[in-house]
Design a protein around this motif. Sequence first.
Motif, short mmCIF file in Angstrom:
data_model
loop_
_atom_site.label_atom_id
_atom_site.label_comp_id
_atom_site.label_asym_id
_atom_site.label_seq_id
_atom_site.Cartn_x
_atom_site.Cartn_y
_atom_site.Cartn_z
N GLU A 145 -5.26 -0.60 -18.30
CA GLU A 145 -6.38 0.16 -17.75
C GLU A 145 -6.85 -0.45 -16.42
N ALA A 146 -6.96 -1.76 -16.39
CA ALA A 146 -7.43 -2.45 -15.17
C ALA A 146 -6.43 -2.27 -14.03
N GLU A 147 -5.15 -2.35 -14.32
CA GLU A 147 -4.13 -2.18 -13.28
C GLU A 147 -4.15 -0.77 -12.71
N LEU A 148 -4.28 0.23 -13.59
CA LEU A 148 -4.34 1.61 -13.13
C LEU A 148 -5.59 1.86 -12.29
N ALA A 149 -6.72 1.33 -12.73
CA ALA A 149 -7.96 1.50 -11.97
C ALA A 149 -7.84 0.88 -10.58
N GLU A 150 -7.21 -0.28 -10.49
CA GLU A 150 -7.04 -0.95 -9.21
C GLU A 150 -6.16 -0.12 -8.27
N ILE A 151 -5.07 0.43 -8.79
CA ILE A 151 -4.17 1.26 -7.98
C ILE A 151 -4.89 2.51 -7.49
N ILE A 152 -5.59 3.19 -8.39
CA ILE A 152 -6.24 4.45 -8.03
C ILE A 152 -7.38 4.22 -7.04
N PHE A 153 -8.10 3.12 -7.20
CA PHE A 153 -9.19 2.82 -6.28
C PHE A 153 -8.68 2.33 -4.94
N ARG A 154 -7.71 1.42 -4.97
CA ARG A 154 -7.22 0.82 -3.73
C ARG A 154 -6.43 1.78 -2.87
N TYR A 155 -5.49 2.49 -3.49
CA TYR A 155 -4.60 3.36 -2.72
C TYR A 155 -5.10 4.80 -2.60
N GLY A 156 -5.97 5.22 -3.51
CA GLY A 156 -6.51 6.57 -3.43
C GLY A 156 -7.94 6.61 -2.96
N GLU A 157 -8.57 5.44 -2.86
CA GLU A 157 -9.98 5.35 -2.47
C GLU A 157 -10.82 6.30 -3.32
N GLU A 158 -10.49 6.30 -4.62
CA GLU A 158 -11.12 7.19 -5.59
C GLU A 158 -12.26 6.45 -6.30
N ARG A 159 -13.49 6.93 -6.12
CA ARG A 159 -14.65 6.26 -6.71
C ARG A 159 -14.67 6.35 -8.23
N ALA A 160 -14.01 7.36 -8.78
CA ALA A 160 -13.99 7.52 -10.24
C ALA A 160 -12.76 6.86 -10.85
N ALA A 161 -12.21 5.86 -10.19
CA ALA A 161 -10.94 5.25 -10.63
C ALA A 161 -11.03 4.71 -12.06
N ARG A 162 -12.12 4.05 -12.41
CA ARG A 162 -12.23 3.48 -13.76
C ARG A 162 -12.31 4.56 -14.82
N ARG A 163 -13.04 5.62 -14.56
CA ARG A 163 -13.14 6.72 -15.52
C ARG A 163 -11.77 7.38 -15.70
N ILE A 164 -11.05 7.55 -14.62
CA ILE A 164 -9.73 8.18 -14.69
C ILE A 164 -8.77 7.30 -15.46
N SER A 165 -8.78 6.00 -15.21
CA SER A 165 -7.85 5.10 -15.90
C SER A 165 -8.16 5.05 -17.40
N LYS A 166 -9.42 5.09 -17.77
CA LYS A 166 -9.79 5.14 -19.19
C LYS A 166 -9.25 6.40 -19.85
N ALA A 167 -9.42 7.53 -19.16
CA ALA A 167 -8.95 8.80 -19.70
C ALA A 167 -7.42 8.81 -19.84
#
Length: 308
Positions: A145-167
């Motif tokens: 979950e943490a790795e996915l959140a980091e990728i989505i936030f860092r490379y997508g600049e997605e503010r909801a990265a943690r919510r998306i990775s949990k889902a």
Amino acid sequence: MGAAHQPVLYHEIMQALQPKNKGYYVDCTLGAGGHALGILNASKPEGKLLGIDVDPQALALARETLAPHERRSLLLQRSYTRLSEILQDIQWPLVNGIVLDLGASSMQFDTPKRGFSFREDAPLDMRFDPAQPQSAADLINTYSEAELAEIIFRYGEERAARRISKAILRERPIHTTGQLASLIEKLLPRKGMRVHPATRTFQALRIAVNDELGTIEKVLPQAVQALAPGGRLAIISFHSLEDRLVKQYFRHESRDCICPPRQPICTCEHKASIKEIVRKPIRPGDEEIAQNSRARSARLRIAERISG
């Protein structure tokens, strides 16, 4: 890029490189061959072009496009991170121009089975080179979950990265573009938004799967070193992360001193190897954007080699 449209910023690339007869040119992101065709036409009758791409589908299209110039072109399925090695292998001299058109091409987006787009349900792939081992589905279904959140936030600049990775972890396994896009749309309803809420996450996964930022960092010094004095490097980027890397490298290599600003005496002995032809990136005009909406985010930076 791709067969449906003239390549992004085509005229601006031709103006930047100013291809000449007997010149040597490299298209590091060959795609369907649009920029390469322009270079070969402008460098008649003896200009030479090396075209490289990791995507076999792109190379097949480019071979058709460039068939009339087969004698003057060499097309290889290679990564541009091996540019120096390739030029050494084919025993080319220093080159007069290099173009990089970064990111995924229109052809890749428009081929559903490649898994770059969520417009149609397809395998979650996203690999530029189909032979590379890890697809987007592999990443989605094995990372924490943490790795996915980091990728989505860092490379997508997605503010909801943690919510998306949990889902994602709740819904795994996820194997198709439709599954992932639907999951994100339920989590982040569109509410009239023009841009699909999965856009940033798909961008982030594509960048991670293909190590796009890492490959840019590897090719930039090789490209500069491959240029003859007066040769030009033209780079098109499509999002801020790519453009920032190019901008920072160009600024760094166009300065004679890179010591801290308040240091009274230069001790770095750094010498500029390039000069920036444009300080601000060149953007597509309204007419090009009207014809190709994907051109909207394109930015072109140009540098010229000033030392051997």
